[in-house]
Design an enzyme around this catalytic site. Structure first.
Site, short mmCIF file in Angstrom:
data_model
loop_
_atom_site.label_atom_id
_atom_site.label_comp_id
_atom_site.label_asym_id
_atom_site.label_seq_id
_atom_site.Cartn_x
_atom_site.Cartn_y
_atom_site.Cartn_z
N ASP A 118 89.39 6.74 59.51
CA ASP A 118 90.26 5.60 59.80
C ASP A 118 90.19 4.57 58.66
O ASP A 118 89.24 4.57 57.86
CB ASP A 118 89.77 4.96 61.12
CG ASP A 118 90.90 4.29 61.89
OD1 ASP A 118 91.94 4.00 61.29
OD2 ASP A 118 90.70 4.02 63.10
N ASP A 167 99.50 4.42 66.40
CA ASP A 167 98.70 4.03 67.57
C ASP A 167 99.58 3.96 68.81
O ASP A 167 99.08 3.89 69.93
CB ASP A 167 98.05 2.66 67.34
CG ASP A 167 96.75 2.81 66.57
OD1 ASP A 167 96.29 3.95 66.41
OD2 ASP A 167 96.21 1.79 66.11
#
Ligand code: DGJ
Length: 683
Positions: A423, A487
């Site tokens: 990430d 997301d």
């Protein structure tokens, strides 16, 4: 200076080059320079070119303008490399064009060398400058934001410059590094066009403009911060590679980019069947608890998951997003015996194990920061604004890369990790390294660290995530191989997100998970059928809390998991087809296997349609003369919205590819947010 006269479909052999040059000789208007300076492959202001120069910089204030001349060229069947010299500014530029004849994608690689005996300060370096055909008047870019990446925007190519400048230090949510220019109203099926993509995960600039000569051009390359690049005598800098493709319609372009990425960009492991993920993030967030996790693993496995990914929250001091980043060892308060119990449980159920990292970041509240406050990107005397309470480590420093490599490798060795979700959750602000701007070095450092891991652990799969899809490009994908697309897993928003993503990247690397009934990012409620069908467009998986679903829902998920397993056997070599629709709310797209024997199609009404009945939809890319059996999934749930369901849905039919591609299929009444899955295989 070399010029590009044509980039499009293949022309018959050109016999008389002089006649062609005569045809393309450029007129000289009044009140301008006395000789024409047409667009070359390295446009330079020193020769009088008035459009965007490929290179800008100076040598202690002098040599502010370049003028290159051909030094020599090297040629092979599929490549040509021009080496150009500016003897006055003491710079050598080489531009290499490599055409992949299988996919028709052109890779352009530019390199600059300082041949002088003093430093050259570089301000701008284009990867490539390409002419835009006169008939091309529209430009498609992908723009977005967190939770809504890859949105398609159209601009008119006019007298004003269209410019994208991404200074976020990552590929970004906002500006995808690429665009498509083409004939007016080009769409999936029609219109000549050219798509370009810069394979780079840092700052870049893209311009499209029509000059007063009438020529239009597209330029893409590195964006450099003040003082960032000072080329030492003899030093060489590579501009990131640009990938370009001419095509008729977006589908052809997409298919070409997908084929190219599969053969020449993506790691080898992406060619194996992609497992079904279950990710802990939206089920537990930071609420890690071994018992809860074991139950979640059980539940996910019983819904068909094949790999369990432990997301953020497992490492030292990471009880929420205020602390812990940088301290890459297991948190003993939550996992007193490490992750062994959990990992053993996952493996006993036959699943693979994945772990989340955010290696480039550090929280000021961490052991790492306490011990090495000098390891972050920063500018002395200024406070770096925090984002999600974190700062960025300086990966230009060997010590930082070594620390990260050792920390990650130790965990990979201990737990035999199969997959890392890598990430990267913030933009770079004040990215100073020893006081000077260091974004280019940072990006090179990230690549180097990933390369080191990849060569030590060739089977370790790594996903590129950056608050969703803020780092999706061929630069990072040569080292990762899966993207957490967004997301946002609201299936309705995902339709446009995934469609934009799919223009340049193939479906088998697109993370697409089934989320909760009420999407956490948007608050929108959708049914499981729609969520699962939209997830089937990519690498299918789960983000929902499988502990809290009914048996019926579990069976439904299993059903779609089985379909996914069936499709993935051929999808990684398939062609993507978007079917243009009259009603923009109706999304139709499919994947067709290489031999055209198998295909599946997702049909989704994103909102209420304009008409009582959906338009008839055609399928694309099938074999005209072959019979196909069409099986629809999901029509039963739509039955009550109309008085009659088209016969072919209820009673399976066999029809020819020609019928499906020309006449098409009538659909049942489709209310807002409803979805259908069609399986269309040769009978
Ligand atoms: C951002 C990612 O996009 C999410 O999927 C999740 O991994 C969080 N970070 C964890 O902090």
């Amino acid at each position: 200076m070399p010029r590009i006269l044509w980039f499009g479909h293949i022309l018959p052999q050109i016999d008389d080059e002089n006649s062609l040059l005569s045809l393309c000789d450029v007129a000289v208007p009044q009140a301008k320079l006395d000789a024409a300076v047409p667009l070359s492959i390295v446009p330079d202001s020193g020769s009088g070119f008035m459009g965007p120069a490929a290179l800008e910089g100076h040598r202690a204030g002098v040599h502010f303008a370049c003028a290159f001349q051909m030094e020599h060229l090297e040629q092979s069947a599929s490549s040509i490399r021009f080496v150009l010299l500016d003897a006055v500014a003491e710079l050598r530029m080489s531009v290499e064009f490599v055409l992949d004849s299988e996919s028709s994608v052109l890779k352009i690689h530019s390199q600059l060398e300082n041949t002088g005996s003093s430093e050259f300060s570089l301000h701008k370096l284009a990867s490539a400058t390409l002419p835009i055909a006169d008939t091309f008047t529209e430009c498609l870019t992908l723009n977005g934001r967190w939770g809504l990446e890859f949105q398609q925007h159209r601009s008119v190519i006019s007298a004003t410059q269209l410019r994208i400048k991404n200074m976020s230090g990552r590929t970004s949510h906002e500006y995808f590094p690429g665009c498509v220019v083409g004939q007016q109203h080009f769409n999936a099926e029609h219109g000549q066009l050219m798509g370009v993509h810069l394979g780079y995960s840092g700052n870049y600039e893209l311009t499209v403009e029509r000059l007063t000569t009438g020529e239009a051009c597209l330029q893409v390359g590195l964006a450099i911060l003040p003082g960032e690049i000072n080329l030492a005598p003899g030093a060489v800098i590579d501009a990131p590679a640009l990938f370009a493709c001419a095509a008729d319609g977006l589908n052809q372009m997409t298919q070409r980019f997908h084929q190219f990425a599969r053969r020449h960009v993506l790691p080898q492991w992406t060619r194996t069947p992609r497992p079904i993920h279950a990710n802990s993030w939206e089920a537990l967030y930071f609420d890690h608890d071994e018992h809860a996790l074991l139950a979640l693993v059980d539940a996910a496995a019983s819904a068909g998951a094949e790999r369990f990914v432990l997301d953020d929250g497992w490492f030292h001091g990471r009880r929420d997003d205020t602390s812990g980043l940088g301290d890459w060892w297991v948190d003993k308060t939550v996992y007193p015996k490490g992750l062994h119990t959990l990992v053993a449980h996952i493996r006993n159920l036959g699943l693979e194990f994945g772990l989340w990292f955010e290696p480039e970041m550090v929280n000021p509240v961490s052991e790492l920061y306490k011990n090495h406050p000098d390891w972050v990107l920063q500018v002395a005397g200024r406070n770096t604004p925090l984002a999600r309470n974190q700062l960025v480590l300086n990966l230009g420093l060997v010590a930082v890369r070594d620390y990260l490599y050792k920390s990650i490798a130790a965990l990979v060795d201990e737990y035999k990790i199969d997959y890392i979700k890598w990430d990267m959750n913030r933009d770079l602000v004040l990215p100073g390294s020893s006081g000077k701007a260091g974004v280019v070095e940072q990006v090179n450092g990230v690549y180097e660290l990933l390369d080191r891991l990849q060569s030590a652990y060739p089977n370790l799969e790594i996903e590129s995530c950056s608050s969703g899809g803020a780092r999706a490009d061929y630069g990072i994908l040569a080292r990762t191989g899966r993207v957490w697309t967004s997301d946002c897993i609201d299936p309705i928003d995902r339709l446009s997100i995934q469609r934009g993503f799919g223009l340049f990247f193939p479906p088998e690397i697109m993370g697409a998970h089934v989320g909760h009934d009420v999407a956490h990012l948007t608050g929108r409620a959708t049914n499981l059928q729609t969520r699962a069908i939209v997830a089937l467009q990519g690498q299918y998986g789960y983000e929902l809390d499988a502990r809290n679903i009914t048996d019926e829902e579990r069976q439904q998920l299993m059903f779609y998991a089985e379909r996914y397993k069936q499709y993935r056997a051929w999808v990684a070599e398939s062609s993507a087809w978007v079917v243009p629709t009259r009603d923009a709310a109706l999304f139709v797209q499919g994947q067709v296997s290489l031999d055209r024997a198998s295909s599946f199609w997702t049909i989704v009404a994103s909102s209420s349609l304009e008409t009582n009945l959906p338009e008839r939809v055609r399928l694309l890319g099938l074999a005209e003369d072959k019979p196909y059996r069409v099986i629809a999934t999901g029509w039963e749930a739509l039955r009550s919205f109309g008085k009659h369901t088209p016969d072919w849905m209820v009673n399976e039919v066999v029809v020819s590819g020609a019928e499906l591609m020309n006449i098409g299929l009538n659909l049942p009444v489709m209310p807002a947010q409803s979805a259908l899955l069609l399986d269309c295989s040769q009978a």
